[in-house]
Enzyme design. Structure first.
Site, mmCIF file in Angstrom:
data_model
loop_
_atom_site.group_PDB
_atom_site.id
_atom_site.type_symbol
_atom_site.label_atom_id
_atom_site.label_comp_id
_atom_site.label_asym_id
_atom_site.label_seq_id
_atom_site.Cartn_x
_atom_site.Cartn_y
_atom_site.Cartn_z
ATOM 1 N N ASP A 195 0.806 -1.224 0.000
ATOM 2 C CA ASP A 195 0.000 0.000 0.000
ATOM 3 C C ASP A 195 0.838 1.272 0.000
ATOM 4 O OD1 ASP A 195 -2.232 -1.678 0.131
ATOM 5 O OD2 ASP A 195 -2.165 -1.708 2.317
ATOM 6 N N GLY A 198 -4.591 -4.336 -3.732
ATOM 7 C CA GLY A 198 -5.563 -3.275 -4.002
ATOM 8 C C GLY A 198 -4.769 -2.056 -4.418
ATOM 9 N N HIS A 199 -4.779 -1.719 -5.694
ATOM 10 C CA HIS A 199 -3.965 -0.623 -6.232
ATOM 11 C C HIS A 199 -4.886 0.513 -6.680
ATOM 12 C CE1 HIS A 199 -0.624 -3.773 -7.251
ATOM 13 N NE2 HIS A 199 -0.831 -3.627 -5.967
ATOM 14 N N LYS A 215 1.871 2.015 -5.167
ATOM 15 C CA LYS A 215 2.360 1.407 -6.420
ATOM 16 C C LYS A 215 1.412 1.697 -7.578
ATOM 17 C CE LYS A 215 2.312 -2.553 -4.328
ATOM 18 N NZ LYS A 215 2.079 -2.185 -2.926
ATOM 19 N N GLN A 269 1.888 -6.194 -3.220
ATOM 20 C CA GLN A 269 2.338 -6.272 -1.823
ATOM 21 C C GLN A 269 3.636 -5.463 -1.661
ATOM 22 O OE1 GLN A 269 1.276 -9.653 -3.288
ATOM 23 N NE2 GLN A 269 -0.643 -8.701 -2.759
#
Ligand code: GDP
Ligand code: IMO
Ligand code: MG
Length: 434
Positions: free
Chosen positions: A13, A40-41, A16, A228
């Site tokens: 988080d 989750g991007h 990225k 990650q």
């Protein structure tokens, strides 16, 4: 032209999604190499916000190819849902998305076992995302995984036999270890469900190694998007509080079928402070602390996948220095600097001290199981004014520049991007180490 890898340098988080979206303009192909829909991007532009879990963050740029490599574990339903959601929001998804037919599938029993195991562990749990990631990678390594190519091959008998024998073992484990009254996993039902799902993914399937190497050989630039973060890497992270793949830059080679000679640069994505979701060691955590709560609120630190509140703490140079070493990072992107705007004093961890008073310049490998680490801090003055949206380095306050210079010195790599807000345009591009 070369391959460039983008890696999270902390516990995920870091931002990225924003950086990959931003850099996608300059590259031809964007490929994910590991993880699954545990990621989750977030990408924000033109007042729109998108959260991607599987599809690479290059999807928003016309004419760019996006690829899910063989190292990704794919829940086909989650992939189809994500494609549908992007299309609903007006984003084109067609031949610009390729999926490796060697990618392992996340099966219903992987998701079930992930959750059942966490429940059984109680206080000792990892705090996984519950998406079946760990069990899917276990089966991959244990040679009990199913891949897209097996559904594509059209040998229904061979597939039925293999899944049948896998399910025999899964059902014994389910009933004997987890829940004696659980409904059994049904061969016909899973076969039908997955045949239908794989049929829908079929137009996107490809040999990702061939596609990416062809692109590189033709002089195109490929951006490899990590999911990650470094300290969630299964080999190098805070084991056992990690995810089940190699998040570090080497994972880009195995996870996409590309040789290390093709990688020219590695960009480490770093938050100006530190966060972590789930359980596990976090030396600079500000737990039950007003500054920790301030970072959480101002940084809107809520998990993009599970909605859990992220734990927050000071910037940890030990964590990032180690990430630089593990991935051979050539430059850093410093994200969310604006979140520190209101703080009078900033702390940076420069080393650790253990229970016996010994100093550690790098993270002891037993940190995940034994704990007992205290950070050694330096203090830096805050800048106490808004830097939100600044796009020129020279316009940053002197105190912010001093903070960044010190981090570059401690981590031994240049800072090439400074992010001053969540939107694409709220960025200072320095072109150092990128
Ligand atoms: P990822 O998993 O590394 O892609 O990061 P996430 O998307 O899970 O979390 C990063 C969060 O920070 C997202 O909500 C972004 O919109 C937000 N963000 C990224 N860069 C900045 C920044 O410079 N400032 C602020 N305030 N928010 C940012
Ligand atoms: P992005 O790509 C932050 C964490 C989980 C848990 C551990 C193992 O958005 O940075 P898993 O479901 O992978 O078996 O969970 O890893 N985790 C993440 N934390 N960002 C992520 O992804 C994460 N993906 C997994 O919270 O502690
Ligand atoms: Mg995230």
């Amino acid at each position: 032209m070369p391959g460039i890898v983008v890696v999270g340098s902390q516990w995920g988080d870091e931002g990225k999604g924003k950086v990959v979206d931003l850099l996608s303009e300059r590259v031809d192909v964007v490929a994910r190499y590991q993880g699954g829909n545990n990621a989750g991007h977030t990408v924000m532009f033109e007042d729109k916000q998108f959260i991607l879990h599987l599809i690479p963050s290059g999807i928003f740029w016309k004419g760019k190819l996006t690829v899910l490599g063989n190292g990704v574990v794919v829940d086909p339903q989650a992939l189809l849902d994500e494609i549908a959601e992007l299309r609903r929001q007006g984003v084109y998804v067609g031949e610009n998305l390729k999926v490796s037919d060697e990618a392992n599938l996340i099966m219903p029993y992987h998701k079930a076992f992930d959750k059942l195991r966490e429940n059984l562990k109680g206080a000792g749990k990892i705090g996984t995302t519950g998406r079946g990631i760990g069990p899917a990678y276990e089966d991959k390594m244990g040679r009990e995984g199913l891949r897209f190519c097996e559904f594509r091959a059209g040998n229904a008998r061979a597939l039925r036999e293999r899944l049948g024998s896998i399910l025999e073992e899964k059902n014994v484990l389910l009933r004997s270890h987890f829940r004696s009254d659980a409904p059994l996993f049904d061969l016909n039902q899973i076969l039908d469900q997955y045949a239908a799902l794989c049929e829908q993914v079929q137009p996107h399937l490809c040999d990702s190694s061939a596609a990416l190497n062809d692109a590189l050989d033709a002089g195109k630039t490929v951006l490899f998007e990590g999911a990650q973060g470094t300290h969630l890497d299964v080999d190098h992270g805070t084991y056992p509080f990690v995810t089940s793949s190699n998040t570090t830059a080497g994972g880009a080679c195995t996870g996409c079928g590309v040789g290390p000679t093709k990688i020219a640069r590695v960009i480490g994505i770093t938050k100006a402070y530190t966060t972590r979701v789930g359980e596990g060691p976090f030396p600079t955590e500000l737990r039950d602390d007003p500054i920790g709560r301030h970072l959480q609120a101002r940084g809107q630190e809520v998990g993009a996948t599970t909605g859990r509140v992220r734990r927050c703490g000071w910037f940890d140079a030990v964590v990032v220095r180690e990430a630089v070493r593990l991935s051979g990072m050539t430059g850093l992107a410093m994200m969310k600097l604006d979140v520190l705007d209101e703080l009078d004093t900033l702390k940076i961890a420069v080393a650790y001290r253990d229970r016996e008073g010994h100093t550690h310049e790098s993270m002891p490998h037993w940190i995940g199981t034994a704990g007992g680490i205290t950070p050694v801090y330096e203090e830096w003055p805050g800048w106490r004014r808004s830097i939100r949206g600044i796009t020129e380095y020279a316009k940053l306050p002197q105190a912010a520049i001093a903070y960044l210079d010190r981090i570059a010195e401690l981590t031994r790599v240049p800072i090439g991007i400074v992010s001053t807000g969540p939107r694409r345009e709220e960025t200072i591009l320095l072109d150092r180490g990128l």
